[in-house]
Design a protein around this motif. Sequence first.
Motif, PDB file in Angstrom:
ATOM      1  N   ALA A 111       0.963  -1.103   0.017  1.00 62.05           N
ATOM      2  CA  ALA A 111       0.014   0.210  -0.075  1.00 62.05           C
ATOM      3  C   ALA A 111       0.917   1.324   0.002  1.00 62.05           C
ATOM      4  N   PRO A 112       0.274   2.251  -0.293  1.00 62.20           N
ATOM      5  CA  PRO A 112       1.094   3.670  -0.165  1.00 62.20           C
ATOM      6  C   PRO A 112       1.725   3.798   1.151  1.00 62.20           C
ATOM      7  N   VAL A 113       2.741   4.491   1.309  1.00 59.41           N
ATOM      8  CA  VAL A 113       3.639   4.848   2.498  1.00 59.41           C
ATOM      9  C   VAL A 113       3.038   5.871   3.167  1.00 59.41           C
ATOM     10  N   PRO A 114       2.647   5.743   4.403  1.00 60.76           N
ATOM     11  CA  PRO A 114       2.188   6.780   4.952  1.00 60.76           C
ATOM     12  C   PRO A 114       3.179   7.993   5.367  1.00 60.76           C
ATOM     13  N   ASN A 115       3.102   9.369   5.153  1.00 61.42           N
ATOM     14  CA  ASN A 115       3.838  10.142   5.815  1.00 61.42           C
ATOM     15  C   ASN A 115       5.310  10.074   5.006  1.00 61.42           C
ATOM     16  N   LEU A 116       5.183   9.682   3.667  1.00 60.07           N
ATOM     17  CA  LEU A 116       6.372   9.362   2.861  1.00 60.07           C
ATOM     18  C   LEU A 116       6.899  10.595   2.298  1.00 60.07           C
ATOM     19  N   SER A 117       8.288  10.923   2.541  1.00 63.30           N
ATOM     20  CA  SER A 117       8.851  12.212   1.969  1.00 63.30           C
ATOM     21  C   SER A 117       9.961  11.809   1.063  1.00 63.30           C
ATOM     22  N   ILE A 118      10.260  12.384  -0.200  1.00 68.28           N
ATOM     23  CA  ILE A 118      11.148  12.241  -0.989  1.00 68.28           C
ATOM     24  C   ILE A 118      11.796  13.275  -1.715  1.00 68.28           C
ATOM     25  N   TYR A 119      13.155  13.501  -1.402  1.00 70.63           N
ATOM     26  CA  TYR A 119      13.709  14.770  -1.800  1.00 70.63           C
ATOM     27  C   TYR A 119      14.799  14.412  -3.046  1.00 70.63           C
ATOM     28  N   LEU A 120      15.041  15.483  -3.741  1.00 72.59           N
ATOM     29  CA  LEU A 120      16.078  15.323  -4.856  1.00 72.59           C
ATOM     30  C   LEU A 120      17.215  16.340  -4.284  1.00 72.59           C
ATOM     31  N   ASP A 121      18.348  15.730  -3.859  1.00 70.24           N
ATOM     32  CA  ASP A 121      19.268  16.377  -2.720  1.00 70.24           C
ATOM     33  C   ASP A 121      20.617  16.256  -3.256  1.00 70.24           C
ATOM     34  N   GLY A 122      21.453  17.307  -3.409  1.00 70.54           N
ATOM     35  CA  GLY A 122      22.716  17.476  -3.995  1.00 70.54           C
ATOM     36  C   GLY A 122      23.386  18.718  -3.224  1.00 70.54           C
ATOM     37  N   LYS A 123      24.442  19.206  -3.757  1.00 68.68           N
ATOM     38  CA  LYS A 123      25.296  20.230  -3.324  1.00 68.68           C
ATOM     39  C   LYS A 123      24.448  21.429  -3.274  1.00 68.68           C
ATOM     40  N   ASN A 124      23.688  21.641  -4.318  1.00 62.03           N
ATOM     41  CA  ASN A 124      22.945  22.973  -4.705  1.00 62.03           C
ATOM     42  C   ASN A 124      21.434  22.579  -5.062  1.00 62.03           C
ATOM     43  N   THR A 125      21.194  21.182  -4.577  1.00 63.91           N
ATOM     44  CA  THR A 125      19.805  21.139  -5.162  1.00 63.91           C
ATOM     45  C   THR A 125      19.171  20.429  -3.713  1.00 63.91           C
ATOM     46  N   HIS A 126      17.911  20.806  -3.421  1.00 61.16           N
ATOM     47  CA  HIS A 126      17.130  20.201  -2.506  1.00 61.16           C
ATOM     48  C   HIS A 126      15.736  20.728  -2.597  1.00 61.16           C
ATOM     49  N   GLN A 127      15.367  19.564  -3.384  1.00 61.90           N
ATOM     50  CA  GLN A 127      13.834  19.626  -3.895  1.00 61.90           C
ATOM     51  C   GLN A 127      12.956  18.774  -3.529  1.00 61.90           C
ATOM     52  N   GLN A 128      11.891  18.907  -2.707  1.00 61.82           N
ATOM     53  CA  GLN A 128      10.962  17.767  -2.388  1.00 61.82           C
ATOM     54  C   GLN A 128      10.133  17.352  -3.520  1.00 61.82           C
ATOM     55  N   LEU A 129       9.685  16.244  -3.858  1.00 59.47           N
ATOM     56  CA  LEU A 129       9.102  15.819  -4.708  1.00 59.47           C
ATOM     57  C   LEU A 129       7.519  15.612  -4.565  1.00 59.47           C
ATOM     58  N   ASP A 130       6.863  15.881  -5.321  1.00 56.13           N
ATOM     59  CA  ASP A 130       5.180  15.631  -4.995  1.00 56.13           C
ATOM     60  C   ASP A 130       4.985  14.079  -5.201  1.00 56.13           C
ATOM     61  N   ILE A 131       4.058  13.647  -4.050  1.00 51.62           N
ATOM     62  CA  ILE A 131       3.620  12.060  -3.889  1.00 51.62           C
ATOM     63  C   ILE A 131       2.059  12.360  -3.801  1.00 51.62           C
TER      64      ILE A 131
END
Length: 274
Positions: free
Chosen positions: A111-131
């Motif tokens: 099933a979908p994961v409750p309270n899941l957060s996923i980020y695209l993270d790098g030296k100059n990147t910190h972007q939360q992805l929509d789920i």
Amino acid sequence: MPSVSVFTPARYVATLVLTLLMMSAHSSQAQTQASLPASTPASAPASTPASSSASAAEAAAQELQSVEVKAVRDPAIMPYKMAYELMSKVRAASKDKVQIQIRITSAKTRAPVPNLSIYLDGKNTHQQLDISATGFVNVPLDQAAYADGAEFVTNQKKGSMEVHVLLLPKLPQDVFKYADISESIEAAQMAIKELVPWYFRLFMPSVNSIGICYAGQNQTVLVKGSEEQQLPANSDTTDPLKNKVHCARFAAKDVAKEKGNLIMPATGWQAIYM
């Protein structure tokens, strides 16, 4: 990060082994089929490399009848660089006529994961992805993040999730032609040929039709050509969320004959490779 699991014979959907291509085998970037068997137990009879390879391919083929591949690595350690390059390759190979969707579920509950957060993270990147509420993740083709060497990070434990890549037909919204169906089938075939090793393609069912599908029964799809007809949605299969749906099936060999025919589905439809 990032559509073939076992469905009824009515649903032949090709498996794009995109997840494996993205997530398997770091050192050699080996392309492995989704849901590969676990290592042979010590008590099991020894097998030759050839027979092991054939068995793995056959087992993989049994998983492939829709467009879905399960990942074998955790998305938190999947390189975005590899995902970016492979998703770009799919888009180019399919001439942007195939829609790629990525869904994450719990490895335990599916099933979908409750309270899941996923980020695209790098030296100059910190972007939360929509789920979405159903677990679909919007993974961008972000050139700046790619150049930055960004990677996926999550708030979940490694090994607690499964990643599914789904291939869906990319069709116009309301009215489209047989030609659109034909081009979308060819595009999916091209993407699979480009990305899936030949030794897996030997065991995979082909993408040779598209279903215009509904959740409810007794639906029809209006087709206008030399004459007008209502095609019954009487081929049953399962949608990307594993819900039963009822489809009017359009085979490649049929739509190729009358490419100018118009398809005018009633509202509430979804397109699925079969």
